[in-house]
Write a protein that holds these residues in place. Structure first.
Motif, PDB file in Angstrom:
ATOM      1  N   ASN A 156      -0.946 -15.602   4.064  1.00 46.79           N
ATOM      2  CA  ASN A 156      -0.781 -14.149   4.073  1.00 46.79           C
ATOM      3  C   ASN A 156       0.082 -13.701   5.247  1.00 46.79           C
ATOM      4  OD1 ASN A 156      -1.067 -11.717   2.788  1.00 46.79           O
ATOM      5  ND2 ASN A 156      -2.943 -11.150   3.863  1.00 46.79           N
ATOM      6  N   LEU A 157       1.277 -14.269   5.311  1.00 48.01           N
ATOM      7  CA  LEU A 157       2.225 -13.972   6.385  1.00 48.01           C
ATOM      8  C   LEU A 157       3.562 -13.501   5.824  1.00 48.01           C
ATOM      9  CD1 LEU A 157       1.573 -17.027   8.769  1.00 48.01           C
ATOM     10  CD2 LEU A 157       0.857 -14.655   9.108  1.00 48.01           C
ATOM     11  N   ALA A 158       3.518 -12.706   4.747  1.00 49.24           N
ATOM     12  CA  ALA A 158       4.773 -12.278   4.127  1.00 49.24           C
ATOM     13  C   ALA A 158       5.640 -11.481   5.096  1.00 49.24           C
ATOM     14  CB  ALA A 158       4.487 -11.462   2.867  1.00 49.24           C
ATOM     15  N   GLY A 159       5.015 -10.738   6.016  1.00 51.10           N
ATOM     16  CA  GLY A 159       5.774  -9.973   6.991  1.00 51.10           C
ATOM     17  C   GLY A 159       6.236 -10.778   8.186  1.00 51.10           C
ATOM     18  N   ASN A 160       5.913 -12.069   8.203  1.00 51.08           N
ATOM     19  CA  ASN A 160       6.268 -12.940   9.314  1.00 51.08           C
ATOM     20  C   ASN A 160       7.759 -13.264   9.342  1.00 51.08           C
ATOM     21  OD1 ASN A 160       5.091 -14.506  11.535  1.00 51.08           O
ATOM     22  ND2 ASN A 160       5.712 -16.318  10.374  1.00 51.08           N
ATOM     23  N   MET A 161       8.374 -13.272   8.156  1.00 49.41           N
ATOM     24  CA  MET A 161       9.821 -13.423   8.008  1.00 49.41           C
ATOM     25  C   MET A 161      10.363 -14.711   8.627  1.00 49.41           C
ATOM     26  SD  MET A 161      10.104 -10.711   6.290  1.00 49.41           S
ATOM     27  CE  MET A 161      11.841 -10.532   6.000  1.00 49.41           C
ATOM     28  N   LEU A 162       9.698 -15.818   8.301  1.00 53.81           N
ATOM     29  CA  LEU A 162      10.185 -17.124   8.746  1.00 53.81           C
ATOM     30  C   LEU A 162       9.900 -18.143   7.651  1.00 53.81           C
ATOM     31  CD1 LEU A 162      11.343 -19.174  10.674  1.00 53.81           C
ATOM     32  CD2 LEU A 162       9.218 -19.138  11.983  1.00 53.81           C
ATOM     33  N   SER A 163      10.965 -18.631   7.027  1.00 54.33           N
ATOM     34  CA  SER A 163      10.862 -19.627   5.950  1.00 54.33           C
ATOM     35  C   SER A 163      11.641 -20.871   6.328  1.00 54.33           C
ATOM     36  CB  SER A 163      11.407 -19.050   4.639  1.00 54.33           C
ATOM     37  OG  SER A 163      10.668 -17.929   4.237  1.00 54.33           O
TER      38      SER A 163
ATOM     39  N   TYR B 265       0.818  -1.222   0.000  1.00 55.30           N
ATOM     40  CA  TYR B 265       0.000   0.000   0.000  1.00 55.30           C
ATOM     41  C   TYR B 265       0.847   1.265   0.000  1.00 55.30           C
ATOM     42  CZ  TYR B 265      -3.691   3.288   1.265  1.00 55.30           C
ATOM     43  OH  TYR B 265      -4.574   4.345   1.265  1.00 55.30           O
ATOM     44  N   GLU B 266       1.954   1.265   0.763  1.00 54.87           N
ATOM     45  CA  GLU B 266       2.721   2.495   0.943  1.00 54.87           C
ATOM     46  C   GLU B 266       4.093   2.471   0.281  1.00 54.87           C
ATOM     47  OE1 GLU B 266       0.843   3.763   5.258  1.00 54.87           O
ATOM     48  OE2 GLU B 266       2.076   1.964   5.079  1.00 54.87           O
TER      49      GLU B 266
ATOM     50  N   ALA C 240       3.055  -9.974  -4.320  1.00 51.11           N
ATOM     51  CA  ALA C 240       2.339 -11.201  -3.954  1.00 51.11           C
ATOM     52  C   ALA C 240       2.116 -11.313  -2.451  1.00 51.11           C
ATOM     53  CB  ALA C 240       3.083 -12.420  -4.488  1.00 51.11           C
ATOM     54  N   ASP C 241       1.355 -10.358  -1.890  1.00 50.16           N
ATOM     55  CA  ASP C 241       0.688 -10.654  -0.625  1.00 50.16           C
ATOM     56  C   ASP C 241      -0.796 -10.375  -0.819  1.00 50.16           C
ATOM     57  OD1 ASP C 241       0.424  -7.884  -0.285  1.00 50.16           O
ATOM     58  OD2 ASP C 241       1.673  -7.779   1.493  1.00 50.16           O
ATOM     59  N   MET C 242      -1.607 -10.879   0.078  1.00 50.36           N
ATOM     60  CA  MET C 242      -3.051 -10.856  -0.133  1.00 50.36           C
ATOM     61  C   MET C 242      -3.699  -9.683   0.584  1.00 50.36           C
ATOM     62  SD  MET C 242      -4.125 -14.894   0.037  1.00 50.36           S
ATOM     63  CE  MET C 242      -3.033 -15.706   1.200  1.00 50.36           C
ATOM     64  N   ALA C 243      -4.844  -9.263   0.094  1.00 47.12           N
ATOM     65  CA  ALA C 243      -5.626  -8.203   0.730  1.00 47.12           C
ATOM     66  C   ALA C 243      -6.610  -8.771   1.750  1.00 47.12           C
ATOM     67  CB  ALA C 243      -6.370  -7.392  -0.328  1.00 47.12           C
ATOM     68  N   PHE C 244      -6.496 -10.042   2.063  1.00 43.36           N
ATOM     69  CA  PHE C 244      -7.362 -10.690   3.043  1.00 43.36           C
ATOM     70  C   PHE C 244      -6.716 -10.633   4.425  1.00 43.36           C
ATOM     71  CE2 PHE C 244      -7.876 -13.539  -0.826  1.00 43.36           C
ATOM     72  CZ  PHE C 244      -8.963 -12.847  -1.322  1.00 43.36           C
ATOM     73  N   SER C 245      -7.543 -10.754   5.443  1.00 40.31           N
ATOM     74  CA  SER C 245      -7.024 -10.929   6.794  1.00 40.31           C
ATOM     75  C   SER C 245      -6.173 -12.192   6.858  1.00 40.31           C
ATOM     76  CB  SER C 245      -8.188 -11.055   7.787  1.00 40.31           C
ATOM     77  OG  SER C 245      -7.728 -11.509   9.046  1.00 40.31           O
TER      78      SER C 245
ATOM     79  N   CYS D 136      -7.742 -10.733  -3.519  1.00 38.28           N
ATOM     80  CA  CYS D 136      -8.374  -9.556  -2.927  1.00 38.28           C
ATOM     81  C   CYS D 136      -9.886  -9.775  -2.984  1.00 38.28           C
ATOM     82  CB  CYS D 136      -7.989  -8.294  -3.697  1.00 38.28           C
ATOM     83  SG  CYS D 136      -8.477  -8.302  -5.433  1.00 38.28           S
ATOM     84  N   PRO D 137     -10.651  -8.980  -2.248  1.00 40.95           N
ATOM     85  CA  PRO D 137     -12.110  -9.109  -2.350  1.00 40.95           C
ATOM     86  C   PRO D 137     -12.564  -8.958  -3.798  1.00 40.95           C
ATOM     87  CG  PRO D 137     -11.534  -7.778  -0.455  1.00 40.95           C
ATOM     88  CD  PRO D 137     -10.258  -8.021  -1.203  1.00 40.95           C
ATOM     89  N   LYS D 138     -13.590  -9.719  -4.162  1.00 47.54           N
ATOM     90  CA  LYS D 138     -14.075  -9.697  -5.533  1.00 47.54           C
ATOM     91  C   LYS D 138     -14.475  -8.285  -5.955  1.00 47.54           C
ATOM     92  CE  LYS D 138     -17.699 -11.583  -8.540  1.00 47.54           C
ATOM     93  NZ  LYS D 138     -18.913 -12.434  -8.593  1.00 47.54           N
ATOM     94  N   ALA D 139     -15.053  -7.513  -5.046  1.00 49.27           N
ATOM     95  CA  ALA D 139     -15.467  -6.151  -5.375  1.00 49.27           C
ATOM     96  C   ALA D 139     -14.267  -5.293  -5.763  1.00 49.27           C
ATOM     97  CB  ALA D 139     -16.203  -5.523  -4.190  1.00 49.27           C
ATOM     98  N   THR D 140     -13.141  -5.477  -5.078  1.00 51.39           N
ATOM     99  CA  THR D 140     -11.923  -4.737  -5.398  1.00 51.39           C
ATOM    100  C   THR D 140     -11.412  -5.129  -6.774  1.00 51.39           C
ATOM    101  OG1 THR D 140     -11.331  -4.629  -3.053  1.00 51.39           O
ATOM    102  CG2 THR D 140      -9.564  -4.247  -4.646  1.00 51.39           C
ATOM    103  N   LEU D 141     -11.375  -6.432  -7.029  1.00 48.65           N
ATOM    104  CA  LEU D 141     -10.924  -6.923  -8.329  1.00 48.65           C
ATOM    105  C   LEU D 141     -11.819  -6.381  -9.444  1.00 48.65           C
ATOM    106  CD1 LEU D 141      -9.074  -8.784 -10.005  1.00 48.65           C
ATOM    107  CD2 LEU D 141     -10.684 -10.648  -9.527  1.00 48.65           C
TER     108      LEU D 141
END
Length: 407
Positions: free
Chosen positions: A257-264, A24-25, A53-58, A389-394
């Motif tokens: 959706n844990l791209a910021g989790n930083m554990l692979s 987003y930023e 490639a991260d998701m807009a979902f919770s 992402c939500p269908k409405a956004t797409l």
């Protein structure tokens, strides 16, 4: 954690403003790093981000619950993975989902798979060696060679009516030519950006070719949980259980959706190479990352099942929309991932106002996507759309994009 019978809401619109989100930023510094003065007639909150490639979902509620429970323990001190239950959770996941009985003694960890690639290439090669990738390619595969001074050789995938296949004659010629000094093949499995799920036959042929020629295989399997209905994933290492020259990279980042989790999770069977990795790199982690990862694999299966159903519907919606509103676009629903690979070549002769799709759609539609220049080679005329992402956004994004192209 009673999540088994929950219905999850993937239509929720979540505000990411003020969260230090790359999606987003941080988009300008990634998409337009060399065009910082590029004028885009949309406010930040008006832009629709369908690029990284991260998701807009919770993230999954079971994961958020696990993080909250860890916070309730009040101390966030130095942390490594000591609890054997963590390894058992991983073993159960890989066995149930891929019929792969992992050996947790082979496991090391990294902040992310891109970081792992950047560490592995110089570990596995000498300065005069080269690595081999197929194109189009996830750009960090090439950068893993570039930044440590290794040459990068391309083998173009062949497209047949929208389906991409490996060119084994080309791969063989490049691997067997001693002048090339190919020492590492980086496999994207499932493939980003095309969405191919490689068959067992393809994997066996590729694996045998590499191993017969003393070529390491790094298999990036981060998209392996994001399969279309009826598809299955076979880990490359599971097909060659006696070889110690296959390194598997996996993570919960895409699946949950844990791209910021930083554990692979990086599986290195070769004892010498694994010891060298451990000598060079720390395996400390955020205590919240450990809790989130264990929570995802232990309690997230139902959320993932519902997610994949929602992604299936979004990908079909995209196909139907393109058929009606952009009929000259070429697109096949991918076998895996939440990334749509769309060929807009037919529209290029009609557009004289840009030579980059990312610039065009940002300026004319307020939609952020990645274009051909982000996928190394063999990607002319293509864009990649993140439909997670939500269908409405797409739908809103597609309406804007179609209007811009048809104007």
């Amino acid at each position: 954690m009673l999540h088994l019978f929950m219905t999850y809401d993937f239509d929720e619109i979540i505000d990411r403003d003020g969260t230090n989100s790359v999606t987003y930023e941080g988009w300008r510094s990634f998409l337009f790093a060399n065009e910082q003065d590029l004028q885009i007639p949309y406010a930040n909150h008006e832009l629709i981000s369908l690029w990284v490639a991260d998701m807009a979902f919770s993230s999954p509620p079971p994961v958020l619950d696990a993080v909250r429970a860890r916070l309730d323990r009040k101390i966030l001190g130095y942390s490594k993975i000591f609890d054997p239950h963590y390894g058992k959770v991983l073993k159960d996941w890989f066995l149930e989902h891929y019929s792969w009985d992992i050996d947790t003694d082979e496991l090391v960890s990294a902040p992310g798979i891109v970081t792992a690639l950047n560490r592995l290439v110089p570990l596995l090669t000498e300065p005069e060696d080269q690595i081999l990738i197929t194109t189009p390619s996830y750009a960090p595969f090439k950068r893993a060679g570039d930044q440590c001074g290794r040459g990068v050789v391309f083998s173009p995938l062949q497209e047949n009516e929208g389906k991409y296949e490996m060119n084994f004659a080309d791969l063989r010629q490049k691997i067997e030519n001693p002048v090339n000094r190919i020492r590492v093949f980086i496999l994207c499995h499932p493939h980003n950006p095309t969405g191919r799920v490689w068959t067992t036959q393809e994997l066996k042929e590729l694996g045998q070719l590499c191993l017969d020629n003393d070529v390491w295989i790094i298999s990036d399997e981060v998209h392996s949980d994001l399969l279309r209905e009826g598809q299955s994933h076979t880990p490359m290492a599971a097909l060659f259980p006696h070889s110690d020259r296959i390194i598997t990279c996996s993570a919960p980042s895409k699946s949950f959706n844990l791209a910021g989790n930083m554990l692979s999770h990086i599986f290195i069977k070769n004892t010498t190479m694994r010891a060298e990795w451990k000598r060079l790199f720390s395996d400390y982690h955020s205590p919240l990352s450990i809790a989130a990862t264990q929570g995802a694999y232990e309690h997230g299966a139902e959320w993932l099942r519902q997610l994949n159903r929602y992604l299936d519907a979004n990908l079909q919606f995209l196909k139907d929309f393109l058929t009606e509103h952009l009929p000259e676009a070429r697109y096949q629903i991918p076998e895996a991932t939440y990334l749509a690979w769309v060929d807009l070549s037919a529209y290029l002769p009609k557009r004289k106002d840009t030579d980059r799709w990312a610039v065009f759609f940002a300026q004319k539609a307020g939609v952020l996507i990645e274009g051909q220049e982000d996928f190394v080679a063999n990607a002319e005329g293509y864009i990649r759309i993140n439909i997670a992402c939500p269908k409405a956004t797409l739908h809103t994004a597609l309406i804007r994009m179609a209007e811009a192209l048809n104007n």
